[in-house]
Write a protein that holds these residues in place. Structure first.
Motif: not given
Length: 233
Positions: A118-119, A102-103, A96-98, A148-150
């Motif tokens: 954000l749920g 990113s947001l 959730h923190s990541i 992330p990083g995809i």
């Protein structure tokens, strides 16, 4: 190294140069297939099922590659395509923190107002995951975020796939009629398009307008204020 890892994993599951096609393969391919199968204990099921299992052991990019292959029975055969269609797309979500980080990176100071609560994750797939969100006015939202990083991962794995296609085209003359290099290029293009969620948002909007004409379906509207390259709401 990425290609070697993929080949070794597929070999362990007898999903590359499988024993079922032994009589159809030239002698060099038979030898390579036997080497890749050394020590393998994962050779149950048909080739498509084994390939699906092997791809799940690799990265999300390979899972998506397998899903696209499943749509091409003309290339891999009906039975293999059926086996690949079982590919799972339920992966462990990122934290959730990541997601919040990113947001923040994308929306800056507006993030707190746009995404106040954000749920939890309600679905996590190979390329993205979806969170539930309820706004202060009661409206319920689904927020899709790319992993992330995809982008870098798919670019790197795409190069490995392209190298594999070139090797196949050189070493297996019978495969040239399938145009493996062109086929992999098409798959790489499709994967890259999935990394721009604005495309999906635009398609969702267009689909909503189409089905609104008959009233049989209701398509959730796109919240463009909360949608960007890597996010879809």
């Amino acid at each position: 190294m990425r290609l070697m890892r993929a080949a070794w994993t597929l070999g362990r599951y007898d999903a590359i140069l499988p024993r079922e096609y032994y009589e159809l393969l030239p002698m060099p391919a038979r030898v390579v297939g036997r080497v890749l199968r050394l020590g393998s204990r994962h050779i149950s099921g048909d080739p498509g099922v084994r390939m699906a299992t092997a791809l799940e052991k690799l990265s999300p990019a390979w899972i998506k590659f397998g899903q696209l292959l499943a749509t091409r029975p003309d290339i891999v055969g009906d039975k293999a395509a059926e086996g690949l269609s079982r590919l799972k797309d339920r992966l462990e979500p990122f934290s959730h923190s990541i997601a919040l980080h990113s947001l923040d990176a994308a929306f800056g100071e507006k993030r707190a107002a746009l995404f106040p609560d954000l749920g939890p994750v309600i679905a996590a797939a190979s390329v993205a995951q979806v969170h539930q969100m309820t706004l202060p006015d009661g409206r319920k939202m689904a927020v899709k975020l790319l992993r992330p990083g995809i982008e870098k991962e798919i670019a790197a794995e795409g190069k490995a796939m392209a190298l594999a296609a070139r090797l196949i085209q050189v070493l297996v003359p019978a495969a040239r009629r399938l145009e493996p290099v062109a086929f992999v290029a098409t798959i790489r293009t499709a994967l890259e398009k999935e990394l721009d969620l604005r495309r999906e948002a635009g398609a969702g909007d267009a689909f909503g307008e189409i089905v609104a004409a008959d009233g049989y379906l209701k398509v959730p509207s796109i919240d463009w204020e909360r949608t960007a390259l890597r996010f879809l709401t």
